[in-house]
Enzyme design. Structure first.
Site, mmCIF file in Angstrom:
data_model
loop_
_atom_site.group_PDB
_atom_site.id
_atom_site.type_symbol
_atom_site.label_atom_id
_atom_site.label_comp_id
_atom_site.label_asym_id
_atom_site.label_seq_id
_atom_site.Cartn_x
_atom_site.Cartn_y
_atom_site.Cartn_z
ATOM 1 N N TYR A 141 108.397 -31.552 -32.212
ATOM 2 C CA TYR A 141 108.368 -32.348 -30.987
ATOM 3 C C TYR A 141 106.971 -32.891 -30.682
ATOM 4 C CZ TYR A 141 113.034 -30.563 -29.847
ATOM 5 O OH TYR A 141 114.369 -30.258 -29.861
ATOM 6 N N LYS A 191 113.291 -20.863 -41.370
ATOM 7 C CA LYS A 191 113.965 -21.469 -42.534
ATOM 8 C C LYS A 191 113.015 -21.331 -43.716
ATOM 9 C CE LYS A 191 117.512 -23.692 -44.312
ATOM 10 N NZ LYS A 191 118.788 -22.975 -44.563
ATOM 11 N N ASP A 223 120.314 -21.059 -40.011
ATOM 12 C CA ASP A 223 121.741 -21.330 -40.158
ATOM 13 C C ASP A 223 122.568 -20.050 -40.067
ATOM 14 O OD1 ASP A 223 120.381 -20.680 -42.471
ATOM 15 O OD2 ASP A 223 121.495 -22.021 -43.779
ATOM 16 N N ASP A 247 115.565 -24.775 -29.362
ATOM 17 C CA ASP A 247 116.263 -25.739 -28.519
ATOM 18 C C ASP A 247 117.752 -25.770 -28.864
ATOM 19 O OD1 ASP A 247 116.877 -27.782 -26.785
ATOM 20 O OD2 ASP A 247 115.647 -29.298 -27.763
ATOM 21 N N ASP A 251 121.054 -23.680 -26.732
ATOM 22 C CA ASP A 251 122.153 -24.459 -26.163
ATOM 23 C C ASP A 251 123.496 -23.977 -26.716
ATOM 24 O OD1 ASP A 251 120.448 -25.909 -24.645
ATOM 25 O OD2 ASP A 251 120.853 -27.847 -25.561
#
Length: 362
Positions: A141, A191, A223, A247, A251
């Protein structure tokens, strides 16, 4: 005791839910003898409309003078066009960066009363109570290069995921400190089988773990974590991860609790320690939901629980925070529900009445 709070209602349902958060905060003041000086400022689309900036300088300056910041939501479909020079969400990102809010805490608790509100089976959800610790000011970001350009073969765009050792260490320590005060289990999500930044993340996590021999550290690929959140959410205690992963995963986890309207968050500038004050910004994780703004149907509980987090982390008022949480749970136990968490034989209430009910139980 007197405290200075900056209030940023923002856009859409922001003013609706913020009014209820303020209502509950004022009830806490009356009950426990505190004085809260509330100062309102602009952020998001309403700020762009009036100042052409998503985060006016006056807003940032007022936040810096405060003991804590309450934020509701930003976002407006009028600014969805990516070609526009400024967007409401720019204000939120700039606020986090400007205040040095590097640690985002998102607790996920499935209330017994709402175990049937999710689409998952109740037996899968029972006992779910964990905290996401999301790095908030680094990663894809914020890192550069970040650009879009045109070549002879078409358009291209790039975003960079960059982390320094220092950025990783401080957020990992937040995770360990929280885990030490809970069930002493920390899951670090990365990851590392693909990304260089994740390999550094894992290395630093292992190094920091030597300072916390009482906390069990495990590593889970992002994942696999997404899958386990759905299959066995009760296995988690504290999850620490980088900005983008946090993020998305938090959610996803909101649906475990039945609605995004149930999940609060805290964005902190330091490592939280029980009984000590840490500057922070407090907000529900949901968006501005402009289609239901002003209709008295939005769920204010996430905002109200964010107030509880503010009382605990930035004002060191743990008993007051617990009183807010207990009041919210009491209202749910008595069967009161907003539209997003309605169930058979429950009593439907609006935004304002839900705030009234919780404030009355402080």
């Amino acid at each position: 005791m007197k405290y200075r709070i900056t209030v940023l209602p923002g856009d859409g349902i922001g003013p609706d839910v913020m009014a209820e958060g303020v209502k509950v905060l004022q009830a806490v003041g009356r009950k426990f003898g505190h004085s809260f000086k509330l100062e309102y400022e602009l952020i998001g689309a309403v700020a762009i409309d009036k100042t052409e900036s998503a985060l006016p300088e006056e807003t940032l300056a007022m936040c810096k003078r405060s003991d804590a910041v309450m934020l509701a939501a930003v976002g407006d479909p009028r600014y969805d066009d990516p070609k526009l020079p400024v967007h409401p969400e720019d204000g939120l990102l700039a606020l986090r960066k400007g205040l040095g809010l590097f640690a985002n805490l998102r607790p996920v608790r499935v209330f017994d009363e709402l175990v049937n509100a999710s689409t998952l089976k109740p037996e899968v959800l029972q006992g779910t109570d964990f905290v996401f610790v999301r790095e908030l000011t680094g990663g894809v970001y914020f890192a550069k290069p970040k650009k879009e350009w045109v070549t002879s073969r078409g358009r291209k765009a790039t975003d960079s995921m960059t982390y320094s050792e220092q950025e990783i260490e401080r957020i990992i320590r937040v995770g360990f400190e929280l885990a030490r005060a809970r069930k002493k289990r920390l899951v670090s999500v990365d990851k590392a089988n693909v990304l260089k930044s994740s390999r550094l993340w894992r290395q630093v996590a292992v190094e920091v773990s030597r300072d916390y021999p009482d906390v069990a550290l495990s590593h889970v690929l992002v994942d696999a974590c997404a899958m386990q959140l759905i299959r066995t959410p009760a296995m988690f205690d504290v999850i620490v991860t980088e900005n983008l992963f946090g993020d998305i995963l938090s959610d996803e986890a909101a649906q475990l609790a039945g609605s995004m309207g149930m999940l609060p968050s805290a964005s902190l500038s330091g490592i939280p320690v029980a009984g000590k004050r840490t500057f922070g910004l407090y907000e529900p994780i949901h968006g501005s939901a402009p289609t239901i703004a002003g209709k008295d149907i939005a769920n204010p509980i996430a905002t109200i629980l964010s107030v509880a987090m503010m009382l605990r982390h930035s004002l060191a008022l743990d008993s007051e925070a617990a009183a807010v949480e207990q009041a919210a749970e009491s209202v749910l136990k008595h069967g009161y529900r907003t539209d997003d968490i309605m169930a058979p034989e429950s009593t439907r209430v609006g935004t304002r009445q839900m705030g009234d009910l919780i404030a009355a139980r402080i």
